[in-house]
Design an enzyme around this catalytic site. Structure first.
Site, PDB file in Angstrom:
ATOM      1  N   ARG A 249       0.873  -1.099  -0.022  1.00 14.45           N
ATOM      2  CA  ARG A 249      -0.086   0.031   0.072  1.00 14.45           C
ATOM      3  C   ARG A 249       0.725   1.262  -0.011  1.00 14.45           C
ATOM      4  O   ARG A 249       1.663   1.483   0.892  1.00 14.45           O
ATOM      5  CB  ARG A 249      -0.819  -0.043   1.109  1.00 14.45           C
ATOM      6  CG  ARG A 249      -1.590   1.335   1.279  1.00 14.45           C
ATOM      7  CD  ARG A 249      -2.877   1.176   2.120  1.00 14.45           C
ATOM      8  NE  ARG A 249      -3.573   2.459   1.983  1.00 14.45           N
ATOM      9  CZ  ARG A 249      -4.484   2.678   2.960  1.00 14.45           C
ATOM     10  NH1 ARG A 249      -4.874   1.901   3.878  1.00 14.45           N
ATOM     11  NH2 ARG A 249      -5.126   4.048   3.073  1.00 14.45           N
TER      12      ARG A 249
ATOM     13  N   ASP B 238      -6.862  -2.060   2.741  1.00 16.14           N
ATOM     14  CA  ASP B 238      -7.080  -0.902   3.855  1.00 16.14           C
ATOM     15  C   ASP B 238      -7.349  -1.796   4.893  1.00 16.14           C
ATOM     16  O   ASP B 238      -8.380  -2.667   4.877  1.00 16.14           O
ATOM     17  CB  ASP B 238      -8.507  -0.224   3.492  1.00 16.14           C
ATOM     18  CG  ASP B 238      -8.611   1.129   3.845  1.00 16.14           C
ATOM     19  OD1 ASP B 238      -7.634   1.757   4.496  1.00 16.14           O
ATOM     20  OD2 ASP B 238      -9.872   1.522   3.658  1.00 16.14           O
TER      21      ASP B 238
ATOM     22  N   ASP C  43      -8.849  -1.234   8.543  1.00 14.39           N
ATOM     23  CA  ASP C  43      -9.559  -0.210   9.675  1.00 14.39           C
ATOM     24  C   ASP C  43      -9.675  -1.113  11.159  1.00 14.39           C
ATOM     25  O   ASP C  43     -10.584  -2.201  11.230  1.00 14.39           O
ATOM     26  CB  ASP C  43     -10.898   0.195   9.315  1.00 14.39           C
ATOM     27  CG  ASP C  43     -10.846   1.103   7.801  1.00 14.39           C
ATOM     28  OD1 ASP C  43      -9.406   1.904   7.806  1.00 14.39           O
ATOM     29  OD2 ASP C  43     -11.550   1.237   7.063  1.00 14.39           O
TER      30      ASP C  43
HETATM   31  N1  ROI Z   1     -16.089   1.259  -0.919  1.00 12.51           N
HETATM   32  C1  ROI Z   1     -16.348  -0.070  -0.567  1.00 12.51           C
HETATM   33  N2  ROI Z   1     -17.346  -0.766  -0.967  1.00 12.51           N
HETATM   34  N3  ROI Z   1     -15.529  -0.920   0.150  1.00 12.51           N
HETATM   35  C2  ROI Z   1     -14.306  -0.315   0.826  1.00 12.51           C
HETATM   36  O1  ROI Z   1     -13.558  -0.842   1.425  1.00 12.51           O
HETATM   37  C3  ROI Z   1     -14.202   1.087   0.392  1.00 12.51           C
HETATM   38  N4  ROI Z   1     -13.251   1.726   1.157  1.00 12.51           N
HETATM   39  C4  ROI Z   1     -12.989   3.129   0.965  1.00 12.51           C
HETATM   40  C5  ROI Z   1     -13.947   3.836   0.144  1.00 12.51           C
HETATM   41  C6  ROI Z   1     -13.106   4.641  -1.068  1.00 12.51           C
HETATM   42  C7  ROI Z   1     -14.479   4.936   0.939  1.00 12.51           C
HETATM   43  N5  ROI Z   1     -15.003   3.318  -0.690  1.00 12.51           N
HETATM   44  C8  ROI Z   1     -15.101   1.690  -0.495  1.00 12.51           C
HETATM   45  O2  ROI Z   1     -11.823   3.750   1.427  1.00 12.51           O
END
Ligand code: ROI
Length: 160
Positions: A84, A96, A98
């Site tokens: 990343r 990502d 979180d």
């Molecule tokens: N949209 C979806 N469907 N899943 C995600 O993990 C995700 N992550 C993000 C943004 C760009 C907000 N949109 C996303 O960071």
């Protein structure tokens, strides 16, 4: 003290299913931490900037002795390990991770907001979380089960 914590995983670049599965393996290898469970993988359209590939998302449950900030550092380490680069806000991403919830901790620091600020609004977080923790109450008393009904059935596709 051992805390139950939930991690949201998301990817829409460089073989997203593999990215999420590799990240689950990396979570299982974290120090002082056990991977207790994880949800199925789900596919959804990108929220925010729609002009990007679909995402693969999941949620993992960990039991950890790490403090929230140390866990966050470990999560950033896994993101970096999987290639990343700090990309544009709302843009596509290789991985990502979180930190969604850490016990009942409510916290707002420069580094970290708990619970995660977008948790309640995001089908791609609420639905996988409800799969593995259907009876969960959020720190503000909201029952997760109340939130799942707010999303349309075609918001997310469950893969495996
Ligand atoms: N949209 C979806 N469907 N899943 C995600 O993990 C995700 N992550 C993000 C943004 C760009 C907000 N949109 C996303 O960071």
């Amino acid at each position: 003290m051992k805390y139950t914590t939930y991690i949201g995983l998301g990817s829409n670049l460089d073989n997203p299913i593999k990215q999420v599965n590799d990240a689950l393996d990396a979570l299982a290898d974290l120090p002082d931490t056990t991977l207790v469970n994880h949800a199925s993988l789900y596919q959804s359209a990108a929220m925010g900037n729609m002009d990007q590939p679909h995402y693969i998302n999941s949620v993992a449950e960990l039991a950890t002795h790490l403090q929230p900030e140390d866990l966050l550092t470990e999560l950033q380490g896994i993101e970096n390990q999987q290639g990343r680069v700090r990309e544009e806000r709302w843009g596509p991403r290789t991985l990502d991770l979180d930190l969604l919830l850490y016990g009942d901790v409510v916290l707002e620091s420069e580094q970290l907001t708990l619970p995660h600020y977008g948790l309640k609004q995001r089908a791609f977080v609420v639905v996988p979380l409800a799969e593995i923790a259907p009876d969960l109450l959020l720190p503000d008393g909201t029952a997760l089960a109340e939130l799942t009904g707010l999303f349309a059935s075609d918001d997310l596709r469950r893969l495996c």
